[in-house]
Motif scaffolding. Structure first.
Motif, PDB file in Angstrom:
ATOM      1  N   GLY A  10      31.414  10.424 -22.313  1.00  0.00           N
ATOM      2  CA  GLY A  10      32.349  10.243 -21.208  1.00  0.00           C
ATOM      3  C   GLY A  10      33.710  10.851 -21.457  1.00  0.00           C
ATOM      4  O   GLY A  10      34.330  10.613 -22.494  1.00  0.00           O
ATOM      5  N   GLU A  46      26.853  -3.290 -22.843  1.00  0.00           N
ATOM      6  CA  GLU A  46      26.982  -1.944 -23.408  1.00  0.00           C
ATOM      7  C   GLU A  46      26.227  -1.814 -24.729  1.00  0.00           C
ATOM      8  O   GLU A  46      25.825  -0.717 -25.109  1.00  0.00           O
ATOM      9  CB  GLU A  46      28.466  -1.625 -23.606  1.00  0.00           C
ATOM     10  N   SER A 105      27.457   7.783 -27.770  1.00  0.00           N
ATOM     11  CA  SER A 105      28.151   7.309 -26.569  1.00  0.00           C
ATOM     12  C   SER A 105      28.040   5.802 -26.385  1.00  0.00           C
ATOM     13  O   SER A 105      26.978   5.218 -26.561  1.00  0.00           O
ATOM     14  CB  SER A 105      27.545   8.005 -25.339  1.00  0.00           C
ATOM     15  N   THR A 107      27.563   3.401 -23.735  1.00  0.00           N
ATOM     16  CA  THR A 107      27.117   3.447 -22.340  1.00  0.00           C
ATOM     17  C   THR A 107      26.144   2.314 -22.085  1.00  0.00           C
ATOM     18  O   THR A 107      25.908   1.463 -22.942  1.00  0.00           O
ATOM     19  CB  THR A 107      26.526   4.818 -21.980  1.00  0.00           C
ATOM     20  N   HIS A 111      24.494   2.998 -15.961  1.00  0.00           N
ATOM     21  CA  HIS A 111      25.168   4.292 -15.960  1.00  0.00           C
ATOM     22  C   HIS A 111      24.196   5.428 -16.262  1.00  0.00           C
ATOM     23  O   HIS A 111      24.211   6.468 -15.594  1.00  0.00           O
ATOM     24  CB  HIS A 111      26.322   4.305 -16.961  1.00  0.00           C
TER      25      HIS A 111
END
Length: 203
Positions: A10, A46, A105, A107, A111
């Motif tokens: 991101g 997450e 990442s 995430t 997403h």
């Protein structure tokens, strides 16, 4: 000598609209800030420690006027686009250098599901990496040191031979503490494609 480049996702490759997403969530939930409980649940999600259904149920139970779809839309409003020029850069890096390329990442499932459905070049992007780590799949998240230790151990890497690129200073400091070289990319003024200018010794 750098042998491995570890990239965030991101605001390094995919553009994010963090301010708009926060505004959308605040408006939807009719709150002015995120409570400690909400932040804790978001972090657990997450890390893949709560499922998507559990995550959504938490919000629906705490905000009875909320609809499932409105929550998902607001949650995903942070995601924008993955520019072609960054994929071209990545493909060229893979084709013309011997660096091991890793994505790391923070995430979550919602997403990534949105990205798979809406970013047509996602598979081509993912295929450029030798290893691809998403926090919700490995149950670890930045800036905790153990996520970096996991990547180093899993790939038999020496920290001093790795470069980590991320837009979040907290993540950068954690990587640095382990001896990893870093570039704290500022997405407002820099692009990952500037790598050869920022780190000319790599090329």
């Amino acid at each position: 000598m750098i042998k491995t480049i570890i990239f965030d996702f991101g605001d390094v490759f995919i553009n994010l609209d963090k301010e708009n997403a926060i505004k959308n969530i605040f408006n939807l939930l009719q709150i002015e800030k995120l409570s400690e409980e909400i932040l804790a649940v978001n972090n657990l999600y997450e890390q893949g420690l709560v499922s998507t259904d559990e995550f959504i149920t938490f919000y629906l139970e705490n905000f009875p006027k909320l609809s499932r779809q409105n929550l998902i839309d607001a949650w995903n409003s942070i995601l924008l686009d993955l520019p072609e020029h960054r994929l071209k850069f990545l493909k060229n890096l893979k084709a013309t250098t011997n660096y091991k390329l890793i994505l790391l990442s923070n995430t979550n499932e919602l997403h990534i599901d949105w990205i798979k459905e809406n970013i047509s070049i996602y598979n081509a992007f993912k295929n450029c990496f030798d290893a691809f780590y998403l926090s919700h799949e490995i149950n670890l998240r930045k800036p905790n040191a153990n996520i970096f230790e996991f990547v180093l151990s899993k790939n038999n890497l020496n920290a001093s031979e790795c470069l980590f690129i991320d837009d979040t200073s907290e993540h950068i400091l954690s990587a640095k503490s382990l001896g990893i070289h870093t570039w704290n990319l500022n997405p407002k003024h820099e692009d990952v494609t500037d790598l050869s200018k920022v780190k000319p010794d790599l090329f």
